[in-house]
Design a protein around this motif. Structure first.
Motif, PDB file in Angstrom:
ATOM      1  N   VAL A 172       0.830  -1.134  -0.198  1.00  0.00           N
ATOM      2  CA  VAL A 172      -0.036   0.057  -0.091  1.00  0.00           C
ATOM      3  C   VAL A 172       0.917   1.075  -0.198  1.00  0.00           C
ATOM      4  N   THR A 173       1.864   1.411   1.003  1.00  0.00           N
ATOM      5  CA  THR A 173       2.477   2.735   0.984  1.00  0.00           C
ATOM      6  C   THR A 173       3.869   2.408   0.068  1.00  0.00           C
ATOM      7  N   GLY A 174       4.221   1.415  -0.178  1.00  0.00           N
ATOM      8  CA  GLY A 174       5.493   1.238  -1.104  1.00  0.00           C
ATOM      9  C   GLY A 174       6.793   1.489  -0.291  1.00  0.00           C
ATOM     10  N   ALA A 175       6.763   1.399   1.181  1.00  0.00           N
ATOM     11  CA  ALA A 175       8.088   1.643   1.671  1.00  0.00           C
ATOM     12  C   ALA A 175       8.722   0.275   1.910  1.00  0.00           C
ATOM     13  N   THR A 176       9.892   0.230   1.915  1.00  0.00           N
ATOM     14  CA  THR A 176      10.830  -0.862   2.114  1.00  0.00           C
ATOM     15  C   THR A 176      10.770  -1.039   3.509  1.00  0.00           C
ATOM     16  N   ILE A 177      11.363  -2.519   3.910  1.00  0.00           N
ATOM     17  CA  ILE A 177      11.527  -2.858   5.287  1.00  0.00           C
ATOM     18  C   ILE A 177      12.481  -1.932   6.033  1.00  0.00           C
ATOM     19  N   ASN A 178      13.717  -1.625   5.216  1.00  0.00           N
ATOM     20  CA  ASN A 178      14.582  -0.626   5.765  1.00  0.00           C
ATOM     21  C   ASN A 178      14.077   0.796   6.038  1.00  0.00           C
ATOM     22  N   GLN A 179      13.115   1.213   5.236  1.00  0.00           N
ATOM     23  CA  GLN A 179      12.359   2.633   5.275  1.00  0.00           C
ATOM     24  C   GLN A 179      11.750   2.379   6.571  1.00  0.00           C
ATOM     25  N   MET A 180      10.895   1.511   6.630  1.00  0.00           N
ATOM     26  CA  MET A 180       9.924   1.281   8.014  1.00  0.00           C
ATOM     27  C   MET A 180      10.749   1.384   8.950  1.00  0.00           C
ATOM     28  N   LEU A 181      11.864   0.511   9.259  1.00  0.00           N
ATOM     29  CA  LEU A 181      12.525   0.539  10.313  1.00  0.00           C
ATOM     30  C   LEU A 181      13.234   1.767  10.576  1.00  0.00           C
ATOM     31  N   ALA A 182      13.763   2.489   9.574  1.00  0.00           N
ATOM     32  CA  ALA A 182      14.475   3.624   9.677  1.00  0.00           C
ATOM     33  C   ALA A 182      13.596   4.753  10.677  1.00  0.00           C
ATOM     34  N   ALA A 183      12.222   4.726  10.358  1.00  0.00           N
ATOM     35  CA  ALA A 183      11.217   5.435  10.847  1.00  0.00           C
ATOM     36  C   ALA A 183      10.960   5.116  12.234  1.00  0.00           C
ATOM     37  N   LEU A 184      11.292   4.248  12.794  1.00  0.00           N
ATOM     38  CA  LEU A 184      10.907   3.723  14.281  1.00  0.00           C
ATOM     39  C   LEU A 184      11.987   4.212  15.206  1.00  0.00           C
ATOM     40  N   PRO A 185      11.671   4.512  16.607  1.00  0.00           N
ATOM     41  CA  PRO A 185      12.634   5.144  17.442  1.00  0.00           C
ATOM     42  C   PRO A 185      13.880   3.945  17.515  1.00  0.00           C
ATOM     43  N   LYS A 186      15.056   4.354  17.658  1.00  0.00           N
ATOM     44  CA  LYS A 186      16.228   3.454  17.509  1.00  0.00           C
ATOM     45  C   LYS A 186      16.320   2.849  18.860  1.00  0.00           C
ATOM     46  N   GLY A 187      15.511   3.225  19.734  1.00  0.00           N
ATOM     47  CA  GLY A 187      15.527   2.128  21.165  1.00  0.00           C
ATOM     48  C   GLY A 187      14.615   1.157  20.781  1.00  0.00           C
ATOM     49  N   ASP A 188      13.694   1.110  20.036  1.00  0.00           N
ATOM     50  CA  ASP A 188      12.720   0.006  19.655  1.00  0.00           C
ATOM     51  C   ASP A 188      13.781  -1.064  18.844  1.00  0.00           C
ATOM     52  N   ILE A 189      14.320  -0.792  18.003  1.00  0.00           N
ATOM     53  CA  ILE A 189      15.032  -1.740  17.146  1.00  0.00           C
ATOM     54  C   ILE A 189      16.106  -2.260  18.071  1.00  0.00           C
ATOM     55  N   ALA A 190      16.926  -1.360  18.989  1.00  0.00           N
ATOM     56  CA  ALA A 190      17.906  -2.156  19.791  1.00  0.00           C
ATOM     57  C   ALA A 190      17.415  -3.017  20.823  1.00  0.00           C
ATOM     58  N   ALA A 191      16.440  -2.915  21.250  1.00  0.00           N
ATOM     59  CA  ALA A 191      15.712  -3.889  22.292  1.00  0.00           C
ATOM     60  C   ALA A 191      15.327  -5.204  21.638  1.00  0.00           C
ATOM     61  N   ILE A 192      15.583  -5.287  20.263  1.00  0.00           N
ATOM     62  CA  ILE A 192      15.238  -6.804  19.528  1.00  0.00           C
ATOM     63  C   ILE A 192      16.622  -7.237  19.398  1.00  0.00           C
ATOM     64  N   THR A 193      16.808  -8.392  20.258  1.00  0.00           N
ATOM     65  CA  THR A 193      18.243  -9.116  20.138  1.00  0.00           C
ATOM     66  C   THR A 193      18.129 -10.518  19.989  1.00  0.00           C
ATOM     67  N   PRO A 194      19.148 -10.805  18.913  1.00  0.00           N
ATOM     68  CA  PRO A 194      18.876 -12.182  18.476  1.00  0.00           C
ATOM     69  C   PRO A 194      19.304 -13.250  19.573  1.00  0.00           C
ATOM     70  N   LEU A 195      18.663 -14.545  19.571  1.00  0.00           N
ATOM     71  CA  LEU A 195      18.848 -15.271  20.415  1.00  0.00           C
ATOM     72  C   LEU A 195      19.882 -16.451  19.848  1.00  0.00           C
ATOM     73  N   GLU A 196      19.768 -16.623  18.594  1.00  0.00           N
ATOM     74  CA  GLU A 196      20.813 -17.447  17.911  1.00  0.00           C
ATOM     75  C   GLU A 196      20.987 -17.193  16.575  1.00  0.00           C
ATOM     76  N   GLN A 197      21.852 -17.737  15.898  1.00  0.00           N
ATOM     77  CA  GLN A 197      22.254 -17.156  14.500  1.00  0.00           C
ATOM     78  C   GLN A 197      21.379 -17.906  13.585  1.00  0.00           C
ATOM     79  N   GLY A 198      20.917 -18.983  13.667  1.00  0.00           N
ATOM     80  CA  GLY A 198      20.146 -19.790  12.957  1.00  0.00           C
ATOM     81  C   GLY A 198      19.280 -21.070  13.417  1.00  0.00           C
TER      82      GLY A 198
END
Length: 199
Positions: A172-198
């Motif tokens: 609908v909006t044409g935004a990419t995942i990177n663009q959507m992530l860039a629009a979010l507060p950096k703290g929201d993204i930093a709080a998402i931490t990987p538990l394992e590599q795969g």
């Protein structure tokens, strides 16, 4: 990667967000998410890519324990409503109970996108996309809405999606995942931490 879309063979690429923050019959949230991957794959659903597992703060804050979140890219011959029903059946096998909006859950499977389909219509999608957060807390859609109207607001969905569909753009909006992530507060993204590599 190709943009999720329907082919002439009625095969669609779909994106699914996966989450758990309660013990299920299959064990802790990590085990539940891994087992959900196995439960989802069937004749009409083929998993093309699995994200890493991530530890994410509960949303909304204070509503329960932290989540384990992940994402899947699948191909399927099931139309959107049939796929949603199949996902709900998997949730039921994990003793998912639908009580309060955003309550803690043994398994949560959200259909984020199904071949770029806009369902049920633009007016309904706009209504849910523009709904204030306070109203979202007490109001639940009565039917399927795709693409998921809140995907752009949720780092815990976008970060795992970036693993499996980095080139996906919002239909609908044409935004990419990177663009959507860039629009979010950096703290929201930093709080998402990987538990394992795969997995």
């Amino acid at each position: 990667m190709e943009q999720p879309s329907k082919s002439h063979n009625s095969v669609a690429t779909a994106l699914i967000a996966v989450g758990s923050n309660q013990i299920s019959p299959y064990g802790c949230p990590i085990m539940s998410v891994k087992e959900a991957f196995r439960a989802i794959e069937r004749a009409e659903i083929q998993i093309q890519a699995k994200s890493r597992l991530f530890n994410t703060p509960c949303f909304p804050a204070g509503a329960g324990p932290d989540y384990v979140n992940a994402a899947l890219r699948i191909t399927t011959t099931l139309p959107p409503l049939a796929l949603l029903q199949a996902l709900h059946e998997v949730e039921s096998d994990f003793d998912r109970e639908r009580t309060n909006r955003w309550a803690a859950r043994t398994l949560d499977l959200d259909l984020i996108d199904h071949g770029g389909a806009l369902l049920p219509d633009r007016a309904t999608w706009d209504h849910w996309h523009n709904m204030p957060l306070e109203q979202q807390k007490t109001t639940t859609p009565q039917g399927l809405i795709t693409p998921h109207p809140r995907v752009q607001d949720r780092a815990f969905v976008l970060v795992p999606l970036a693993d499996v569909a980095p080139d996906w753009t919002h239909p609908v909006t044409g935004a990419t995942i990177n663009q959507m992530l860039a629009a979010l507060p950096k703290g929201d993204i930093a709080a998402i931490t990987p538990l394992e590599q795969g997995i």
